[in-house]
Design a protein around this motif. Structure first.
Motif, mmCIF file in Angstrom:
data_model
loop_
_atom_site.group_PDB
_atom_site.id
_atom_site.type_symbol
_atom_site.label_atom_id
_atom_site.label_comp_id
_atom_site.label_asym_id
_atom_site.label_seq_id
_atom_site.Cartn_x
_atom_site.Cartn_y
_atom_site.Cartn_z
ATOM 1 N N LYS A 59 0.876 -1.170 0.000
ATOM 2 C CA LYS A 59 0.000 0.000 0.000
ATOM 3 C C LYS A 59 0.907 1.212 0.000
ATOM 4 O O LYS A 59 1.929 1.238 0.692
ATOM 5 N N THR A 60 0.546 2.235 -0.755
ATOM 6 C CA THR A 60 1.354 3.433 -0.873
ATOM 7 C C THR A 60 0.655 4.604 -0.193
ATOM 8 O O THR A 60 -0.532 4.839 -0.426
ATOM 9 N N LEU A 61 1.424 5.317 0.634
ATOM 10 C CA LEU A 61 0.887 6.459 1.369
ATOM 11 C C LEU A 61 1.542 7.744 0.894
ATOM 12 O O LEU A 61 2.769 7.814 0.761
ATOM 13 N N ALA A 62 0.730 8.761 0.659
ATOM 14 C CA ALA A 62 1.237 10.094 0.331
ATOM 15 C C ALA A 62 1.388 10.875 1.638
ATOM 16 O O ALA A 62 1.058 10.381 2.727
ATOM 17 N N ARG A 63 1.861 12.085 1.544
ATOM 18 C CA ARG A 63 2.078 12.927 2.718
ATOM 19 C C ARG A 63 0.812 13.027 3.566
ATOM 20 O O ARG A 63 -0.274 13.280 3.054
ATOM 21 N N PHE A 64 0.968 12.791 4.849
ATOM 22 C CA PHE A 64 -0.064 12.878 5.883
ATOM 23 C C PHE A 64 -1.104 11.758 5.827
ATOM 24 O O PHE A 64 -2.062 11.767 6.584
#
Length: 79
Positions: A59-64
């Motif tokens: 799973k990929t998370l962006a800023r915040f």
């Protein structure tokens, strides 16, 4: 990340990967991963041994962004 962790916050200016420990044998274990990466930088949460997070190996998370997962004894589920 280890079995002793519960919360991990990652920050930085380069893409980074955090690997969850095996879900096997720790049913009910919860992890929270928070991305405090710079704008445009991605944090990837990966699994071990072809385990999945709701059917995907990463799973990929962006800023915040944040991800909360629980072990079902063989894989990870988002909740």
């Amino acid at each position: 990340m280890t079995n002793k962790d519960a919360y991990v916050s990652a920050s930085g200016s380069s893409n980074y990967t955090i690997t969850l420990p095996t879900a096997v044998g720790i049913a009910g274990k919860v992890y929270v991963v928070k991305s405090n990466m710079n704008t445009g930088v991605l944090l990837t949460v990966a699994t071990t041994s072809s385990q999945t997070i709701d059917g995907s190996t990463t799973k990929t998370l962006a800023r915040f962004d944040a991800l909360k997962v629980i072990s079902n004894g063989s894989n990870w589920e988002i909740f």
